[in-house]
Design an enzyme around this catalytic site. Structure first.
Site, PDB file in Angstrom:
ATOM      1  N   CYS A 382       0.827  -1.203   0.000  1.00  0.00           N
ATOM      2  CA  CYS A 382       0.000   0.000   0.000  1.00  0.00           C
ATOM      3  C   CYS A 382       0.866   1.260   0.000  1.00  0.00           C
ATOM      4  CB  CYS A 382      -1.009  -0.042   1.140  1.00  0.00           C
ATOM      5  SG  CYS A 382      -2.485   0.919   0.747  1.00  0.00           S
ATOM      6  N   HIS A 508      -3.673  -5.162   0.318  1.00  0.00           N
ATOM      7  CA  HIS A 508      -3.112  -5.712   1.561  1.00  0.00           C
ATOM      8  C   HIS A 508      -3.146  -7.246   1.549  1.00  0.00           C
ATOM      9  CE1 HIS A 508      -2.775  -1.942   3.871  1.00  0.00           C
ATOM     10  NE2 HIS A 508      -3.723  -1.551   3.030  1.00  0.00           N
ATOM     11  N   GLU A 510      -1.509  -9.271   3.295  1.00  0.00           N
ATOM     12  CA  GLU A 510      -1.375  -9.847   4.644  1.00  0.00           C
ATOM     13  C   GLU A 510      -2.730 -10.217   5.242  1.00  0.00           C
ATOM     14  OE1 GLU A 510      -1.032  -6.710   3.801  1.00  0.00           O
ATOM     15  OE2 GLU A 510      -1.608  -5.301   5.377  1.00  0.00           O
TER      16      GLU A 510
HETATM   17  N1  GLN Z   1      -2.137   6.646   2.722  1.00  0.00           N
HETATM   18  C1  GLN Z   1      -2.172   5.873   1.515  1.00  0.00           C
HETATM   19  C2  GLN Z   1      -3.528   5.988   0.839  1.00  0.00           C
HETATM   20  O1  GLN Z   1      -4.521   6.285   1.480  1.00  0.00           O
HETATM   21  C3  GLN Z   1      -1.824   4.423   1.788  1.00  0.00           C
HETATM   22  C4  GLN Z   1      -2.813   3.723   2.661  1.00  0.00           C
HETATM   23  C5  GLN Z   1      -2.302   2.425   3.256  1.00  0.00           C
HETATM   24  O2  GLN Z   1      -1.083   2.192   3.300  1.00  0.00           O
HETATM   25  N2  GLN Z   1      -3.206   1.582   3.736  1.00  0.00           N
HETATM   26  O3  GLN Z   1      -3.611   5.758  -0.334  1.00  0.00           O
END
Ligand code: GLN
Length: 549
Positions: A382, A508, A510
């Site tokens: 992310c 994600h 994970e």
């Molecule tokens: N802050 C970034 C976004 O909102 C990444 C979010 C995250 O790592 N879950 O796109």
């Protein structure tokens, strides 16, 4: 018809109610029953999505896009079945529903009160999953500790359900602590007696007492707890500290927790527990043949719960590879060009963690550069993926001020930008791009090889995205967009050609790694780390040989 088990906690928080609930569920599932677990949290946030990880640990996301308590992660990792919005309910959500109904006039003429309106809404939600016909047993974990003011309506709802349901359809497990007093060399049962008394005063009679303890409970002590807590002796279950949470189901099996539960619920004809895959996993976990050290580059590293699912995914991936994965936490705020090599050179791979806001991002970018230039396996999740894109823009393409508009609204190269549908959003709660989306993998890419297919589905939680206006510049400079959303063309994965393992994912992974289904990206990262460690070791041996020759 489903049967219901409620898990309450006494004496102190952090006793591991979630793990006990998940372990019991695992044992019942291993005997052929269909089980699910849900968590009721007494705080007033509608969901934990707006909570800082320092407050509440990781925010877990389900396929249907619910932002939930991290215990749901344990439920999925243990049971290997997905949870949903319905599996996590907070006081905030209960009140929101009741207040919305009140505004719509559903209670017209009536005074709306905690009892019966709030408790009825709690009860309705407690029964909901059981009414779907999908489950034999629904386990409900009550967050908080018995005696807390904010838990009262939940305990009252359990009291009413215990009264309404036939004896054999409802069971209450109370988890407590038996502290050991070093000076007296004794385990003390008094706090447990008090917490059971408190629960009884609130009208709930526990059927089983699970006792967290650092030392074994003697038969005599169990008898004492049974007598004063008004349960049978076989209903006092010892829960000794375990070396890993994954041992807990086996400990509970030894203690006969599942059998006591099945008897009370009058479930007959259950099968012997089939825990073959679970045991196989534990055997591998406990007998590693190699070792790697992986750096977790994040800004919430003081609190391990902030990266819970990532850490557990490494446990699963380590076991598959029979490799001990040691995680070294590296605070991204303190990484800079001068110290990066010193901080990272002994690691075998890097994982740049998800996150929000600008604190620590420059350190993350510096870490990505180090991994890219040193052929060190790199995995960005992310925000970690977004940092990899920025690093490439700045240091390979040469756009020095490239950034995400999350960090710099005025950057001349907004290579990570707010998603179109996010631009009009004002409210913060539950408005990110959340939950499972399909992703198409490019044929022949590293991602494609790792997953072994071309269509995948992964869970998301973000507002910003790879800016497709720059897609061709990146492709021409050698960054491969190897995974895309098939409908919108949103870039979900980036990788590099001339690097052994360099992958950034917008989603994600994970969140989907379980004991029985370790996530392939984590499994492959551990393999890449092993290989990198071997190459490093043989290069070092070569150098030493030269020096001595
Ligand atoms: N802050 C970034 C976004 O909102 C990444 C979010 C995250 O790592 N879950 O796109």
């Amino acid at each position: 018809m489903a049967k219901y088990i409620f898990v309450t906690g006494g004496v102190t928080s952090s006793l591991g109610k979630g793990i006990i609930a998940a372990s019991l569920a695992k044992l019942l599932q291993s005997r052929g029953l269909k089980v699910t677990i849900q968590k009721f949290d007494p705080y007033i946030n509608v969901d934990p999505g707006t909570l800082n990880p320092y407050e509440h640990g990781e925010c877990y996301v389900t396929d249907d896009g619910a932002e939930t308590d991290l215990d749901l992660g344990h439920y999925e990792r243990f049971l290997n079945i997905p949870t949903s919005q319905a599996n996590n309910v907070t006081t905030g959500r209960i009140y929101q529903t009741v207040i919305n109904k009140e505004r719509e006039g559903e209670y017209l003429g009536k005074t709306v009160q905690v009892i019966p309106h709030i408790t009825d809404e709690i009860k309705r939600r407690m029964m909901l999953l059981g009414e779907s016909g999908e489950y034999d047993i629904v386990i409900t974990e009550l967050g908080g500790t018995v005696g807390d003011i904010e838990s009262l309506p939940f305990v009252e709802a359990v009291r009413q359900l215990q009264w309404e349901m036939p004896e054999e359809d409802c069971l209450v497990v109370h988890l407590t602590l038996i502290p050991y007093l070093k000076a007296a060399k004794e385990l003390k049962t008094k706090p447990t007696q008090h917490s059971v008394r408190m629960l009884s005063q609130e009208g709930v009679r526990p059927d089983i007492i699970v006792c967290r303890t650092e030392h074994p409970l003697t038969a005599e002590l169990k008898r004492k707890i049974a007598l004063f807590c008004n349960v049978k002796q076989n209903a006092v279950i010892e829960a000794m500290d375990a070396s890993t949470i994954y041992e807990v189901p086996l400990k509970m099996l030894q203690e006969g927790l599942d059998v006591t539960v099945l008897k009370k619920l009058q479930i007959n004809g259950y099968a012997a527990p089939d825990l073959a895959r679970w045991r196989e996993f534990l055997d591998k976990l406990n007998a590693p043949k190699s070792r790697v050290t992986i750096g977790l580059i994040g800004k919430y590293i003081e609190l391990q719960d902030a990266y819970k699912s990532i850490l557990e995914a490494f446990v699963h991936a380590g076991a598959v590879n029979q490799c001990k994965v040691q995680i070294v936490n590296v605070h991204s705020e303190f990484i800079n060009n001068e110290n990066v090599s010193e901080k990272l050179k002994d690691l075998d791979a890097l994982l740049v963690a998800p996150g929000f806001g600008s604190r620590g991002v420059e350190g993350k970018i510096t870490a990505v550069k180090y991994a890219r230039e040193n052929q060190m396996p790199f995995f960005g999740i992310c925000l970690g993926m977004q940092m990899a894109v920025i690093e490439y823009a700045r240091n390979v393409i040469g756009w020095k001020d490239a950034n995400s508009t999350e960090m710099d609204t005025k950057t001349p190269y907004p290579v990570i930008a707010l998603m179109e549908e996010q631009k009009k959003i004002k409210k913060k709660g539950g408005t990110m791009r959340l939950g499972a989306y399909p992703c198409q993998l490019a044929e022949g890419s590293l991602a494609n090889k790792i997953y072994g297919k071309t269509m995948i589905s992964e869970r998301h939680r973000h507002r910003w995205e790879f800016n497709n206006n720059y897609l061709n510049d990146f492709i021409n400079a050698g960054l491969i967009p190897s995974g895309k959303n098939p409908e919108t063309g949103l870039v979900e994965i980036v990788e590099l050609k001339n690097h052994p393992f360099f992958i950034g994912v917008q989603y994600h992974p994970e969140l989907k790694s379980t004991v029985e289904n370790p996530h392939p990206l984590f499994v492959n990262l551990v393999q890449a780390a092993k290989y990198y460690a071997e190459v490093k070791a043989s290069a070092k041996a070569g150098r030493m040989e030269k020096e001595t020759a």
